[in-house]
Design a protein around this motif. Structure first.
Motif, short mmCIF file in Angstrom:
data_model
loop_
_atom_site.label_atom_id
_atom_site.label_comp_id
_atom_site.label_asym_id
_atom_site.label_seq_id
_atom_site.Cartn_x
_atom_site.Cartn_y
_atom_site.Cartn_z
N PHE A 8 42.96 34.11 50.70
CA PHE A 8 43.62 32.94 50.03
C PHE A 8 42.86 33.27 48.42
O PHE A 8 41.07 32.88 48.72
N VAL A 9 43.04 31.79 47.84
CA VAL A 9 42.45 31.28 46.61
C VAL A 9 41.27 30.46 47.02
O VAL A 9 41.71 29.77 47.72
N GLU A 10 40.02 30.30 46.46
CA GLU A 10 38.46 30.03 46.47
C GLU A 10 38.68 28.72 45.85
O GLU A 10 39.86 28.39 45.03
N SER A 11 38.70 27.07 46.39
CA SER A 11 39.29 25.90 45.58
C SER A 11 37.88 25.68 44.76
O SER A 11 38.15 24.47 44.05
N TRP A 59 39.92 13.88 39.01
CA TRP A 59 40.20 14.43 40.42
C TRP A 59 40.74 15.62 40.10
O TRP A 59 42.06 16.21 39.89
N GLY A 60 39.67 17.13 41.14
CA GLY A 60 40.75 18.41 40.41
C GLY A 60 41.02 19.21 38.61
O GLY A 60 41.71 19.92 38.88
N ALA A 61 40.90 18.36 37.65
CA ALA A 61 41.20 18.60 36.54
C ALA A 61 40.24 19.81 36.05
O ALA A 61 41.44 19.94 34.78
N GLY A 62 39.66 20.24 36.43
CA GLY A 62 38.70 21.55 36.13
C GLY A 62 37.39 20.82 35.75
O GLY A 62 36.40 22.39 34.89
N LYS A 63 36.48 19.88 35.71
CA LYS A 63 35.22 19.59 35.46
C LYS A 63 34.56 20.17 35.48
O LYS A 63 33.45 21.25 34.95
N LEU A 274 48.67 30.85 37.76
CA LEU A 274 48.69 31.08 39.08
C LEU A 274 48.56 33.16 38.73
O LEU A 274 47.85 33.45 40.09
N SER A 275 49.55 33.67 37.94
CA SER A 275 49.01 34.81 38.04
C SER A 275 47.85 35.68 37.74
O SER A 275 47.70 36.51 38.75
N GLN A 276 47.06 34.52 37.25
CA GLN A 276 45.67 35.38 37.52
C GLN A 276 44.77 34.92 38.60
O GLN A 276 43.72 36.16 38.56
N LEU A 277 45.22 33.77 39.17
CA LEU A 277 44.87 33.87 40.25
C LEU A 277 45.08 35.59 41.47
O LEU A 277 43.95 35.43 41.77
N LEU A 278 45.90 35.56 41.62
CA LEU A 278 46.26 36.17 42.18
C LEU A 278 45.59 37.77 41.84
O LEU A 278 45.26 38.31 42.30
N GLU A 279 45.57 38.07 41.19
CA GLU A 279 44.81 38.96 39.79
C GLU A 279 43.71 39.07 41.07
O GLU A 279 42.85 40.22 40.96
N THR A 280 42.84 37.88 40.70
CA THR A 280 41.64 38.39 40.61
C THR A 280 41.35 37.55 42.37
O THR A 280 40.52 37.90 42.68
N ALA A 281 41.75 37.04 43.88
CA ALA A 281 41.48 36.01 44.39
C ALA A 281 42.47 37.00 45.52
O ALA A 281 41.64 36.90 46.92
N ARG A 324 42.96 22.26 40.05
CA ARG A 324 42.51 22.38 42.57
C ARG A 324 44.05 22.26 42.66
O ARG A 324 44.47 22.44 43.84
N ALA A 325 44.68 20.90 42.40
CA ALA A 325 46.17 21.19 43.04
C ALA A 325 47.18 22.24 42.52
O ALA A 325 48.15 22.86 44.28
#
Length: 841
Positions: A8-11, A59-63, A274-281, A324-325
């Motif tokens: 899974f991708v960390e939150s 919330w979840g905006a990337g702060k 999403l593509s980058q998250l799949l690549e790294t996570a 985050r969402a």
């Protein structure tokens, strides 16, 4: 790029190097860089000007991700300037549990000045002695922990200490750094302040403001919070702040603030993220599988979310697109992402996984029974899909706004809605590729003798297709060099361009099917622009075969028709077109197919007469034309085959009878005698095997009764025992069919044990997945049953087989028992042979 480990991708926040979030927001990155440059540049001035910076966002905006980027930029700027920098993080929600916010913040600051912290702790201990013991040497984390505990403990026992000590510490730090050009910078990052109470939030704002006013101190704060929370906290505060409004008060405590912009504003940005998250996570999945998902995620600039099978991941009913969402939605999908290695990640299959991931109750109550051939459920889901197609223009509206038109359309369709029915799932069912229920007749065809290449279609892979088509050689009257092909340099001459596009399609057919289809479409486009195609009609016809193999029937038909129009007297072009129409069941072209086969039969120098005559029979059967003579014409062909026997023509003849309702064309006795005659004429073991396999497949396809199917299972078991199945065929497919017969004979556990064993090889077979799922579900393995139906990896399931009779599927008395083979082949090791036994030695 940061590589994580897991499924899974960390939150948490993304790493600065994973810049897909910030790459499209250069203005915001410029603002963050200006913060870092000010911190480094101002700290070198004779009188530093510390500041408090704020990063505002929902919330979840990337702060948190933005904070990490600022930290990275500060380190980079400090290194370039040759300045020392001390970075620390103040976990606001954690420190709220401590009863003194000013003391906890003072401790965080002192950790960057070990000498001052030691002196302060010793001074407090002298004023109010504590337990004996001195601090350890400054050797890292252990020193931090001990010194922190002693400092806070001593401070707590001296009630008047905090204000005086805070003033003294501030002066000490300032004096220690005055006139020191190598003065270190201390940057404190405060995250998650909007998760704290209003009282703590205001106390921390006041405390940070006090520290940045220290003379000579190079202390900077960068905090991340929802601005609305800060204003509301200041509004509720009982402190005598003096300002006329919370906004004015905030200006005192945060000297410069930047709003974190919406990072993901459209489907294409979300797709790239999403593509980058799949690549790294997602490191627990084969990288080739990740690449397949990434290709499915690709979107063009103008694409709509529904253009992707990942529409529910790209867009949610509540419209939330914060990082985050989006991560949460990706993890929801990844919970179902357990592909069995042999299963191709087609859009249709991924869509089924997403349906189960995002609407699990609906999947179990509606999709599961529909996928396992419950006609009532399939009809209901199909009606929901019809409603969804009409609702598609409203995709993107919130769920409640969609409810009224959804209910109106359901009434119009006569569908009584239940609580599980969701307009969003209805729209997703209709989006391409639209969900299609498995057809009962196709499921029956899937059952035996073939491995499913894609949803809804089966093709035999252990023997050539029943109507084997000889590929024509490519027409290359003007040579094209291999170097040109490898480089993709298309020549100017249209015919050579067509030939090269075909060759490129052949090169890419296995490695990159989508690219092969693109090149095949190029062949069609080029061909349409050539006035006289006769010189390359064979190449156009061969391109049609590529399109067929890649399941683009419309493209294949267009190419076949162009080739025939250019060279109507070429036998193979006509017969290949007829074969395509019959296999694809495109009834609107049957009349044209009949004309094509008649042309082939009228050619004076025809080379494939038997093939043409069997195709002509099949066209007549499809058109229901001349049925009174069909039986006699078929028998004439059968007799001709016995006079000139060969396995290819046997396959063509039996292909006419492969549908149950046509089995009256030949009785069992004639079937066995014909196959025995062909077997005797075979010159190689490969041909002998092919003949017996055709017999077994035909017995299964006729599906006359259990006795016929048992005969087929005996024959398959014989081929397994002789080793010829392993040498020339697909043993797992044979085991699957044997398991089916064992189940029909009442040996349910033995059948299930074999199904589980061959699933590792045949997970792409739709019939096997469906049958295995139903068997597992009947035994209470619901989760594994769902995984099998969706082509996912299964856990180890212990199944103990019944005791099987020693003479089960005994071939004694069959004409094919104890046949002679040219060679001896090693016996195949299989679950079926393990359970049934090796047979007579």
């Amino acid at each position: 790029m940061a590589v994580q480990f897991g499924h899974f991708v960390e939150s948490g926040p993304v790493e600065p190097e994973d810049d897909v979030l910030f790459s499209t927001r250069p203005d915001f990155v410029h603002n963050l860089r200006s913060i870092a440059e000010h911190i480094v540049t101002a700290s070198r001035a004779p009188r530093p000007s510390p500041m408090i910076f704020g990063l505002y966002g929902k919330w979840g905006a990337g702060k948190s991700s933005a904070l990490r980027l600022v930290e990275d930029l500060v380190r980079e700027a400090a290194e370039q300037a040759g300045v020392s920098v001390f970075i620390s993080e103040f976990d606001a929600p954690l420190w709220e549990q401590h009863n003194n916010v000013r003391a906890s913040l003072a401790l965080q600051i002192l950790l960057s000045s070990p000498d001052v912290l030691t002196r302060a702790t010793d001074l407090l201990s002298e004023l109010r002695p504590a337990d004996a013991g001195s601090l350890l040497a400054n050797n890292g984390a252990q020193w931090d922990l001990q010194s922190s505990i002693k400092f806070l403990d001593a401070l707590a026992r001296y009630e008047g200490a905090p204000p005086m000590l805070e003033h003294w510490l501030r002066e000490m730090i300032g004096r220690g750094r005055d006139n020191d050009e190598g003065r270190p910078i201390h940057v404190i990052f405060i995250d998650d302040l909007d998760r704290c109470s209003a009282e703590f939030t205001v106390q921390l704002l006041v405390a940070t403001n006090y520290w940045v006013s220290a003379r000579g101190a190079g202390i900077y704060f960068v905090l991340a919070a929802n601005r609305a929370h800060l204003l509301e906290s200041l509004q509720q505060s009982t402190f005598p702040l003096g300002p006329r409004s919370p906004a004015e008060a905030l200006e005192k405590y945060v000297h410069l603030g930047f709003e974190v912009p919406d990072m993901l504003t459209n489907s294409r940005e979300i797709s790239a993220f999403l593509s980058q998250l799949l690549e790294t996570a997602v490191s627990s999945v084969d990288r080739q599988r990740i690449g397949e998902l990434q290709r499915l995620l690709e979107l063009e600039p103008m694409d709509h979310p529904l253009d992707s099978v990942f529409a529910p991941v790209l867009h949610s009913a509540d419209g939330r697109t914060t990082p985050r969402a989006v991560k949460y939605r990706l993890n929801t999908f990844l919970a179902e992402f357990r592909p069995q290695p042999q299963v191709e990640l087609t859009p249709e299959l991924v869509k089924r996984w997403i349906l189960k991931a995002f609407w699990p109750d609906f999947w179990w109550r509606m999709i599961w029974p529909a996928e396992t051939l419950d006609e009532v459920s399939a009809s209901r889901v199909t009606t929901l899909r019809t409603i969804g197609r009409k609702l598609t223009p409203l995709w993107g509206m919130e769920g409640e706004s969609l409810r009224q038109p959804f209910e109106h359309l359901a009434d119009a369709e006569g569908l009584i809605l239940n609580p599980l029915d969701d307009p969003a799932v209805a729209i997703y069912l209709a989006a391409e590729p639209a969900w299609e229920p498995p057809r009962a007749q196709q499921a029956d065809a899937d059952k035996l003798g073939s491995e499913s290449g894609s949803a809804g279609e089966t093709r035999s892979t252990d023997v050539p297709t029943l109507d084997a088509r000889d590929l024509e050689p490519v027409d290359q009257r003007t040579p094209v060099s291999d170097r040109d092909v490898d480089a993709g340099n298309l020549p100017h001459d249209p015919q050579n361009r067509l030939i090269m596009s075909y060759m490129l399609a052949r090169q890419e057919e296995e490695s990159d099917p989508s690219e092969a289809l693109a090149k095949t479409r190029d062949v069609l486009q080029i061909a349409r622009g050539i006035h006289d195609l006769s010189g390359v009609s064979g190449t156009v016809g061969n391109a049609a075969l590529i399109a067929e193999r890649l399941d683009d029937v419309d493209l294949a038909i267009d190419l076949h028709r162009l080739a025939i129009h250019a060279s109507p007297d070429r036998e193979n072009l006509n017969l290949n077109f007829v074969q395509c129409i019959l296999v694809s069941e495109r009834t609107s072209y049957l009349k044209e197919a009949g004309e094509a086969v008649e042309r082939a039969l009228a050619l004076p120098d025809r080379q494939q007469e038997f093939r043409a005559r069997t195709l002509a029979l099949r066209v007549r059967l499809a058109l229901q034309d001349g049925l009174s003579d069909i039986a006699s014409d078929f028998e004439t062909l059968r007799i001709a085959l016995t006079r000139d026997p060969n396995p290819s023509d046997l396959g063509r003849l039996l292909g006419v009878t492969k549908k149950k309702h046509l089995r009256w064309l030949m009785n069992l006795d004639a079937l066995h005698k014909t196959c025995q005659t062909v077997f005797s004429a075979c010159g190689t073991d490969a041909e002998r095997f092919r003949t017996l396999k055709l017999l077994a497949d035909t017995l299964f396809q006729w599906g006359e009764n259990l006795e016929t199917e048992t005969d087929a299972a005996r024959l398959l078991l014989y081929l397994l025992r002789t080793g010829t199945m392993a040498r020339f065929g697909e043993p797992a497919n044979a085991e699957k069919d044997i398991a089916y017969v064992l189940g029909r004979l009442g040996y349910k556990n033995a059948a299930l044990a074999i199904y589980l064993d061959v699933y590792a090889v045949l997970a792409a077979n739709n019939w096997l997945r469906r049958t295995l799922a139903l068997n597992l579900n009947d035994r209470g393995y619901g989760k594994a049953a769902a995984g099998a139906l969706l082509g996912q990896e299964l856990p180890k399931i212990p199944i103990e087989s019944e005791a099987l009779p020693v003479d089960l599927l005994d071939p004694t008395g069959q004409w094919w028992d104890n046949l002679s083979w040219d060679e001896s082949y090693p016996q195949y090791t299989s679950k079926a042979l393990e359970l049934i036994g090796p047979g007579p030695q």
